[in-house]
Design a protein around this motif. Structure first.
Motif, PDB file in Angstrom:
ATOM      1  N   PRO A 435     -14.458  20.794  -3.919  1.00 19.87           N
ATOM      2  CA  PRO A 435     -14.419  19.347  -3.658  1.00 19.87           C
ATOM      3  C   PRO A 435     -14.600  18.996  -2.189  1.00 19.87           C
ATOM      4  O   PRO A 435     -15.260  17.999  -1.864  1.00 19.87           O
ATOM      5  N   ALA A 436     -14.050  19.807  -1.284  1.00 17.83           N
ATOM      6  CA  ALA A 436     -14.202  19.549   0.152  1.00 17.83           C
ATOM      7  C   ALA A 436     -15.654  19.691   0.587  1.00 17.83           C
ATOM      8  O   ALA A 436     -16.187  18.846   1.324  1.00 17.83           O
ATOM      9  N   TYR A 437     -16.328  20.741   0.133  1.00 16.75           N
ATOM     10  CA  TYR A 437     -17.721  20.948   0.512  1.00 16.75           C
ATOM     11  C   TYR A 437     -18.596  19.807  -0.018  1.00 16.75           C
ATOM     12  O   TYR A 437     -19.515  19.342   0.675  1.00 16.75           O
ATOM     13  N   TYR A 438     -18.306  19.381  -1.216  1.00 19.20           N
ATOM     14  CA  TYR A 438     -19.076  18.297  -1.830  1.00 19.20           C
ATOM     15  C   TYR A 438     -18.929  17.011  -1.013  1.00 19.20           C
ATOM     16  O   TYR A 438     -19.905  16.297  -0.748  1.00 19.20           O
ATOM     17  N   LEU A 439     -17.704  16.722  -0.591  1.00 19.07           N
ATOM     18  CA  LEU A 439     -17.454  15.525   0.212  1.00 19.07           C
ATOM     19  C   LEU A 439     -18.115  15.613   1.584  1.00 19.07           C
ATOM     20  O   LEU A 439     -18.609  14.605   2.114  1.00 19.07           O
ATOM     21  N   MET A 440     -18.142  16.799   2.169  1.00 15.81           N
ATOM     22  CA  MET A 440     -18.769  16.968   3.481  1.00 15.81           C
ATOM     23  C   MET A 440     -20.272  16.708   3.418  1.00 15.81           C
ATOM     24  O   MET A 440     -20.848  16.073   4.312  1.00 15.81           O
ATOM     25  N   VAL A 441     -20.920  17.175   2.360  1.00 13.64           N
ATOM     26  CA  VAL A 441     -22.353  16.902   2.185  1.00 13.64           C
ATOM     27  C   VAL A 441     -22.590  15.403   2.018  1.00 13.64           C
ATOM     28  O   VAL A 441     -23.529  14.832   2.600  1.00 13.64           O
ATOM     29  N   ALA A 442     -21.734  14.743   1.244  1.00 13.36           N
ATOM     30  CA  ALA A 442     -21.856  13.284   1.072  1.00 13.36           C
ATOM     31  C   ALA A 442     -21.688  12.575   2.407  1.00 13.36           C
ATOM     32  O   ALA A 442     -22.402  11.603   2.708  1.00 13.36           O
ATOM     33  N   GLY A 443     -20.748  13.035   3.241  1.00 14.49           N
ATOM     34  CA  GLY A 443     -20.547  12.437   4.550  1.00 14.49           C
ATOM     35  C   GLY A 443     -21.774  12.578   5.435  1.00 14.49           C
ATOM     36  O   GLY A 443     -22.143  11.639   6.167  1.00 14.49           O
ATOM     37  N   LEU A 444     -22.431  13.731   5.379  1.00 12.27           N
ATOM     38  CA  LEU A 444     -23.635  13.942   6.184  1.00 12.27           C
ATOM     39  C   LEU A 444     -24.764  13.016   5.736  1.00 12.27           C
ATOM     40  O   LEU A 444     -25.460  12.413   6.575  1.00 12.27           O
ATOM     41  N   ILE A 445     -24.963  12.877   4.422  1.00  8.12           N
ATOM     42  CA  ILE A 445     -26.003  11.974   3.915  1.00  8.12           C
ATOM     43  C   ILE A 445     -25.692  10.529   4.299  1.00  8.12           C
ATOM     44  O   ILE A 445     -26.582   9.768   4.701  1.00  8.12           O
ATOM     45  N   GLY A 446     -24.411  10.139   4.200  1.00  4.22           N
ATOM     46  CA  GLY A 446     -24.026   8.795   4.595  1.00  4.22           C
ATOM     47  C   GLY A 446     -24.258   8.537   6.077  1.00  4.22           C
ATOM     48  O   GLY A 446     -24.666   7.437   6.474  1.00  4.22           O
TER      49      GLY A 446
END
Length: 503
Positions: A435-446
């Motif tokens: 879940p942490a890795y998934y959120l980090m990728v979303a943060g980068l795209i955002g």
């Protein structure tokens, strides 16, 4: 003469260009739009908190882990049809009006959610039971395809320019209130009935509550008027059509442009940059949203082995924090701008996602509570700003359709599938930091999407004139516009003749 021509080139505002909003009408519009989101997210809260129970009711032959995956697969299936709903309801809302489409989506949502409460179980009719559940979810997803985009469009087109962030944040306030009501009701039922009573019959009760909520929401939406921006656009389109007929017939090029196919072509050829920015911001918001609200309760119980009631209370407390702070974020975005809020939230997501999940893994109550709070505060940054940011990316005549399509494609591919992908990856890899890795990728795209975002706080919507709260504000805005237009005309007049002159 040249000065007059220059003034016309930089035409100042007139009082007809400025819309003075009616405060009671604005409040009614915000309330009715937010209630629809409350209804939608009441269902999501119920579904997320009942994932374990629904897995036992509709997929009893599977292992506990597989039951959760199958339940979230049914949950995610609704998001696969959301783009279809967006393709139907979005352009329709641009052609026949926001009010009618929002009433239709409310009816479909309420009926399909209410019907889940009457479904027979797998033990009663076998494989047909999960099929019926899937059908109900598909109807919910199809109706939701026109819901959020329509509600954000409706509020944005009613709100004064200087308060769009604050008023838009009430839409997502309704979102999280609905989730809190749904999850809170399931938490109470879990405490009162226990796991066995919940699986036997208690799971039906939250879905049955959706019927009365839907009737209230439908009543409020049927009493709404069309937005000022849509009314102006419709009046202008009618005048253009009348002039075309008077000149000897309708223009075939303009008719093609106004058709559904023509609008879709225009969205993806002339506004592709706005569509991509919208999809990036929606991905950031919804991955965070569904990770916290839909997957986190199951992650804490099924993967980390924590007590179900404790996990439910922690996530419910996180949602309540978002509810209490979301309008403050919206008001702040009116003062500081949308870009700074999104930028700060995206950067913080990249840095804080892993520490938050580590705290949730620590066990007990205090450390997981801090981890949930971090994720809730990150979610708050996006939830309080999205409803005012996304509609401002697109012009009035295409706003509902373009926003519906881009929003729902992003949600269906990335947001609604978050619980399914996260649970599947955790099952496959055994790594509970997924879940942490998934959120980090979303943060980068955002962060990338925010970099290309133009600031819209305090400015009129694209294709619309300014909107203010009083006649005095309108007169002041017109006077200031005339002064600025005169100054621009003077500068253009002076500079070619006296290049040394500054002002």
């Amino acid at each position: 003469m040249l000065r007059i021509l220059l003034r016309r080139r930089k035409r100042s505002l007139s009082t007809e260009d400025v819309t003075v909003t009616d405060r009671p009408a604005v409040h009614k519009a915000v309330s009715a739009a937010a209630l629809g989101n409350t209804m939608e997210w009441f269902d999501f809260g119920v579904f997320a908190y009942l994932a374990g129970a629904l897995g036992k009711v509709f997929f009893p032959s599977s292992s506990p882990g597989a039951q959760v995956v199958w339940t979230f697969a049914t949950f995610a299936a609704a998001f696969l049809v959301r783009p279809l709903g967006g393709l139907v309801f979005g352009p329709l809302g641009d052609r026949i009006g926001r009010k009618r489409v929002l009433a239709a989506t409310m009816i479909m949502m309420a009926v399909s959610t209410f019907a889940v409460g009457f479904l027979p179980t797998y033990n009663s009719i076998g494989f047909a039971a999960p099929v019926l559940l899937l059908i109900c979810r598909l109807v919910q997803g199809f109706s939701t395809g026109g819901e959020y985009a329509g509600a954000t469009t409706y509020i944005a087109e009613y709100a004064p320019d200087t308060r769009r962030g604050f008023l838009g944040s009430w839409l997502d306030f309704g979102t999280f209130v609905g989730y809190a009501l749904g999850s809170g009701l399931v938490t109470l039922l879990t405490a009162a009935l226990g796991d066995e009573g919940l699986v036997d019959w208690g799971w039906r009760l939250p879905f049955l509550v959706a019927g009365p909520l839907g009737l209230i929401g439908l009543y409020m939406r049927l009493r709404l008027e069309e937005t000022p921006a849509f009314q102006r656009e419709a009046e202008q389109a009618h005048r253009d059509a009348e002039e075309a007929r008077a000149a000897g017939g309708a223009d075939p090029v303009e008719e093609a442009r106004q058709s559904g196919q023509g609008r879709l072509k225009e969205i993806f050829t002339r506004h592709w940059e706005a569509v991509l920015i919208c999809m990036g911001l929606v991905l950031l918001y919804n991955v965070t949203n569904y990770m916290v609200t839909s997957y986190l309760p199951t992650f804490m119980t099924e993967t980390l082995g924590q007590d179900a009631l404790t996990a439910q209370l922690l996530v419910l407390g996180t949602v309540i924090v978002v509810v209490l702070t979301i309008t403050t974020v919206g008001r702040t975005s009116d003062r500081w701008g949308r870009r700074p809020v999104f930028m700060a939230g995206s950067a913080a997501m990249i840095v804080l996602a892993a520490p938050a999940v580590l705290l949730i893994r620590a066990g007990g109550i205090l450390l997981p509570a801090f981890g949930c709070l971090i994720l809730g505060l990150l979610l708050m940054c996006f939830a309080g700003t999205s409803a005012s940011t996304l509609p401002a990316l697109l012009p009035t005549r295409l706003r509902y359709g373009a926003l519906s399509i881009s929003f729902n494609i992003s949600v269906s591919l990335f947001g609604g599938t978050t619980p399914l992908i996260a649970s599947g990856l955790v099952q496959a890899t055994g790594d509970d930091m997924i879940p942490a890795y998934y959120l980090m990728v979303a943060g980068l795209i955002g962060l990338i999407a925010t970099f290309f975002l133009h600031e819209t706080a305090g400015k009129p919507l694209r294709g619309s004139g300014p909107m203010v709260e009083s006649g005095e504000e309108a007169q002041e805005l017109v006077a200031r516009s005339r002064t600025e237009a005169g100054r621009r005309a003077r500068d253009i007049w002076i500079r070619p003749r006296r290049p040394w002159a500054r002002h």
